[in-house]
Design a protein around this motif. Structure first.
Motif: not given
Length: 309
Positions: A95, A97, A126-128, A132, A137, A139, A142, A144
């Motif tokens: 998972r 993000t 999950n692209l946002n 998060e 979440g 995940y 991530s 960033r």
């Protein structure tokens, strides 16, 4: 009854708000659910649920215990996967993000290659822009380009987060390629609106020094980077673009870097794009394999990878 089975039953009962629905989901009898919860309550010496003929709700102790039970089950599942992967091909779920702009820039290609090479792994991406929480979440990692001051996470630098001024060949042919500190305000600018970005000034690098430059009135202002990028490619103006995003468009000629001696700078979001993960995921083969593919792909794009530092 073993502890992990009891925890699984407790979590299911809490999430469904009903012993009977938890029993149906787990393929057990309602009496088995009741017995498991009673076993946990006797062991802890507290009630986990308040139960009446009409409703069932977690107690304060039950709410606290639920979070720990979820984390314990998730950790056991991941450790089990890691042990299995010592002798077998990668499998399970990974998972991820990341910000939406990372998708078309490089993450799409890396994910597709990862799926081709590891067909037993299921990806959830999950692209946002919400940044998060990895724990809440669920995940594994991530990506960033913003602040990474989270001491409970490992923040591994991935690529330098440098921005360059870009335009399409059509725009430069129409408006001229000499964008200097004397005439830049006369050009059409495509500007990103973001809480971390100053709305009045830019900081650019000039002869080894940082120079503050007043921002011009934009022709187009938006809070969506991908929208601005589409307008940039269409020849609607000038835009500061991260090198990790601009690389493929520079390579195929859709974009041109404008006067690097004037306009290069480190991103206001931070000097590095980081990949973040929890300490207990450090040696997980799925995570490390995916990170290795990220570095390899970015090096192939001609970008400076932190793996080479």
């Amino acid at each position: 009854m073993d502890k992990m089975t009891a925890l699984t039953i407790f979590v299911a009962a809490a999430e469904h708000g009903s012993f009977s629905r938890a029993a149906e989901q787990l393929g057990k009898t309602p009496s088995a659910i009741t017995k498991a919860v009673a076993h946990l309550e006797a062991e802890l010496g507290v009630r986990l649920f308040e139960r009446t003929t009409r409703r069932m709700a977690l107690t304060e102790a039950g709410t606290l215990y639920l979070e720990g039970a979820r984390q314990a089950l998730m950790h056991l599942q991941r450790v089990t996967e890691e042990v299995e992967q010592l002798q077998h091909e990668l499998r399970g779920t990974l998972r991820i993000t990341a910000p939406p702009s990372f998708g078309p820039a490089f993450l799409n290609q890396v994910c597709c290659r990862f799926m081709r090479e590891h067909p037993q792994v299921r990806l959830e991406v999950n692209l946002n822009d919400a940044n998060e929480d990895l724990i809440d979440g669920g995940y594994d990692l991530s990506l960033r380009d913003g602040p990474t001051d989270q001491p409970e996470l490992i923040a591994q630098p991935l690529i330098e987060n440098r921005v360059i001024l870009c335009a399409s060949p059509d725009y430069l042919a129409r408006r001229g390629a000499a964008i200097t500190l004397e005439n830049y305000a006369q050009h059409d600018w495509l500007l990103l609106r973001h809480p971390l970005l100053n709305r009045s000034f830019w900081w650019i690098e000039r002869d080894g020094q940082s120079l503050r430059v007043r921002q011009p009135t934009p022709r187009l202002l938006s809070d969506n980077f991908d929208f601005l990028l589409a307008c940039l490619l269409d020849g609607q103006g000038l835009q500061f673009v991260p090198t990790w995003c601009a690389a493929p468009y520079l390579a195929n000629g859709q974009l041109v870097e404008v006067m690097p001696e004037y306009w290069r700078a480190l991103s206001a979001f931070g000097p590095w794009v980081h990949v973040l993960y929890l300490p207990h995921r450090r040696n997980t083969r799925k995570v490390q394999t995916f990170i290795a593919l990220l570095h390899e792909h970015l090096r192939g794009q001609g970008l400076e990878s932190a793996a080479r530092r």
